[in-house]
Scaffold this active site. Structure first.
Site, short mmCIF file in Angstrom:
data_model
loop_
_atom_site.label_atom_id
_atom_site.label_comp_id
_atom_site.label_asym_id
_atom_site.label_seq_id
_atom_site.Cartn_x
_atom_site.Cartn_y
_atom_site.Cartn_z
N ASP A 166 -7.24 6.16 -2.97
CA ASP A 166 -6.60 4.95 -2.46
C ASP A 166 -6.40 3.96 -3.60
O ASP A 166 -7.36 3.30 -4.03
CB ASP A 166 -7.45 4.33 -1.36
CG ASP A 166 -6.73 3.19 -0.65
OD1 ASP A 166 -5.62 2.82 -1.11
OD2 ASP A 166 -7.24 2.69 0.35
N HIS B 176 -2.15 1.42 6.95
CA HIS B 176 -2.53 1.46 5.54
C HIS B 176 -2.27 2.86 4.99
O HIS B 176 -2.58 3.86 5.64
CB HIS B 176 -4.01 1.10 5.36
CG HIS B 176 -4.45 1.14 3.94
ND1 HIS B 176 -3.83 0.41 2.95
CD2 HIS B 176 -5.45 1.82 3.32
CE1 HIS B 176 -4.43 0.64 1.79
NE2 HIS B 176 -5.42 1.50 1.99
N CYS C 20 0.83 -1.20 0.00
CA CYS C 20 0.00 0.00 0.00
C CYS C 20 0.86 1.26 0.00
O CYS C 20 0.50 2.27 -0.63
CB CYS C 20 -0.94 0.00 1.20
SG CYS C 20 -0.13 0.07 2.82
#
Length: 598
Positions: free
Chosen positions: A333, A310, A253
């Site tokens: 994202d 994250h 991520c």
């Protein structure tokens, strides 16, 4: 009438447009801001009564006229100073400028060359306008960043080289847009979407998520590069481009969000990488994350997972589709999320809408809200598909949301940009709004009905049984040292307690994937009335960690175009040999590609 040569005046224009970091050999300008060049004629001077001039701009296979073009020079003259003004709604990308001169009923055409138009955070009429110069310097011009990882009580950091001005990166980023139009938006003959930062950000988000970089399956890195081996975005983008746009294996991520940040900054959209600690990813109920354990306390793999951290990207723009007149941070994202109906990437979602629970306003806003506000529910597996509820906790998700501070290497906590204070009236109001939008059955339900639904998630805690229990870290975890825990138990009742506990320690990846259980124990504890006890547990480093420390320093004062020597020292903190070590070296402007030393 003909002309001798054209001076595109690139160095001056690039400096005026804050694009000289790309170099000054190309005409790279920002929209909403004029640039100028010179056309030198031969044979005779310009005659306004007989001569006329016009310009056209080509983008790919399409032709469009410039919206403003003026020139000035003393008369008579053979040199024209041409000023071109790319409008604030100009499409981002590579353009070709053509010149058409009509003289004595003859038309002469000449291609003056190509130039690049980028978004302009310095222009108040551009949706990406950012009012603060220090912010523009940080979020558009800074090539160096810091990523935050670890756990919310033990946050670690590592440097990252965004490298948006490195050689070939601009062309690679425009290739991302070219391919993204086909993958995401389909056929768009006029490419008008390239003028809108919202549409551009959606395309970049999709491309990074689906096409540029892949996540490893089941933590298997054998056919690619370990995510933590990357130190910057440049080698990732270059590898993608050189491999005919095959996805790079592998990323996590943090690297996905960082690559997206590089592309956005390169195109002129202010961007930054943020880290959310205790971040749930689920495929079922968005506002409830389910963790499953066996009777020994071992975490089992389920459909849901709670990531220790994250990372995603934030980009600054005014959302004209939401009638915003001023810019603000929008979440994007690129980490793929499996929803059970396919994989998606989230955003752009207005950060303020997440805070207020206004989830009908943005793209996939309910997923972003859940990553910061979901309830964690623990279950005990009893075999044959049956399970018993152990606990329900609203506290863990969305802790210490962090990003690099403006103008320094310090960490900035931006949690309050995403969440009101836990338990406050505004926090509850935001949750009620979000709950109604996520669960359609509660669309018109009063707050009391939602409270009852949330109460059904809860189960008796140890405190309800008269026991208080907590774990405390005796020391901050350090590579190469043992981990010491203090286990505190207290009997809150007047009668004695005889209890049996199963304890275990387990390796977990940052994304909630359970690995080996390397320690477990069973303990019987007897507590007298109102008695408290402390137990110490020590986890030996050799069972969970292997690492080395690296120290480096420059020898002498570095100077431009002069060889420089650096000394790199290694320190092994473990009581065992480390073998097959690899050192990756990257340097802005120093190496054309990453150097690997074994």
């Amino acid at each position: 009438m003909c002309w001798l040569y054209v001076d595109l005046n690139c160095p001056h224009n690039c400096n005026a447009h804050n694009t000289h970091y790309f170099g000054t050999d190309k005409q790279i300008v920002r929209r909403g801001q004029a640039f100028n060049f010179y056309v030198n004629f031969q044979n005779r001077e310009w005659d306004d009564s007989r001569d006329s001039i016009s310009f056209s701009v080509e983008t790919g296979n399409h032709l469009q006229a410039t919206q403003r073009c003026v020139w000035s020079s003393p008369s008579p003259y053979r040199c024209m100073n041409i000023t071109v003004f790319p409008p604030t709604n100009a499409c981002i990308g590579r353009h070709i400028l053509n010149m058409h001169v009509t003289s004595c009923d003859h038309t002469y055409d000449r291609c003056l060359g190509d130039f690049y138009i980028l978004f302009n955070p310095w222009c108040a009429d551009d949706p990406v306008y950012m009012y603060n110069q220090a912010y523009r310097k940080e979020y558009v011009l800074n090539e160096q960043g810091i990523l935050y990882e670890g756990a919310h009580k033990h946050i670690t950091s590592r440097p990252w080289h965004f490298g948006q001005f490195e050689d070939s990166i601009l062309d690679i980023c425009l290739k991302v847009l070219d391919m993204g139009a086909n993958y995401h938006l389909g056929s768009d003959p006029d490419s008008s979407w390239r003028s809108d930062p919202v549409q551009v950000s959606m395309v970049v988000n999709h491309m990074v998520s689906e096409c540029i970089m892949k996540l490893p399956q089941n933590n298997d890195y054998l056919r690619g590069t370990k995510p933590l081996s990357w130190n910057g975005s440049v080698p990732i983008l270059q590898q993608w481009y050189k491999s005919r746009c095959w996805p790079v294996r592998y990323g996590d991520c943090a690297s996905l969000a960082s690559v997206m940040c590089t592309v956005m900054r390169c195109l002129g959209i202010p961007s930054r990488v943020v880290t959310n600690f205790c971040s749930p990813h689920r495929a079922e109920n968005p506002l409830a994350i389910n963790e499953l354990f066996d009777s020994t306390g071992k975490t089992l793999r389920g459909k849901d997972s709670l990531w220790s951290y994250h990372c995603w990207n934030e980009s600054w723009m005014a959302r004209r589709d939401l009638n915003q007149c001023c810019g603000d941070w929008q979440c994007l994202d690129p980490t793929p999320l499996d929803t059970g109906r396919g994989s998606i990437c989230c955003g752009p979602t207005w950060v303020r809408s997440i805070k207020d629970g206004e989830l009908d306003m943005d793209y996939d806003g309910h997923h972003m809200f859940a990553r910061l506000n979901a309830v964690c529910v623990g279950w005990l597996s009893q075999g044959s598909g049956t399970k018993t509820k152990l606990y329900s906790d609203t506290w863990p998700c969305g802790q210490s949301v962090s990003t690099k501070s403006v103008g320094s290497d310090l960490r900035e906590d931006i949690t309050r940009d995403y969440k009101y204070e836990l338990g406050s009236l505004k926090d509850k109001e935001a949750f009620y709004k979000a709950y109604r939008r996520i669960h359609s059955g509660y669309c018109n339900a009063p707050n009391s009905d939602i409270d009852r639904e949330l109460a059904s998630l809860h189960s008796p805690y140890l405190s309800d049984a008269g026991i208080a229990m907590r774990f405390k870290m005796v020391n901050c975890p350090v590579y190469g040292q043992d981990i010491c825990l203090q286990w505190v138990l207290e009997n809150l009742r007047k009668e004695p307690k005889n209890m049996n506990f199963n304890l275990c320690a387990q390796v977990m990846t940052y994304n909630g994937c359970p690995l080996d259980q390397f320690w477990k124990d069973n303990m019987n504890v007897i507590l007298g009335p109102r008695e408290g006890k402390k137990h110490w547990q020590c986890l030996i480093h050799s069972s969970w960690s292997k690492s080395s420390c690296v120290f480096h320093q420059l020898l002498g004062q570095p100077r431009l175009h002069v060889p420089c020597t650096a000394e790199i020292s290694f320190c092994n903190p473990l009581q065992e040999d480390l073998r097959s070590c690899v050192l990756n070296l990257e340097g802005c402007g120093l190496f054309k590609e990453t150097k690997t030393i074994e």
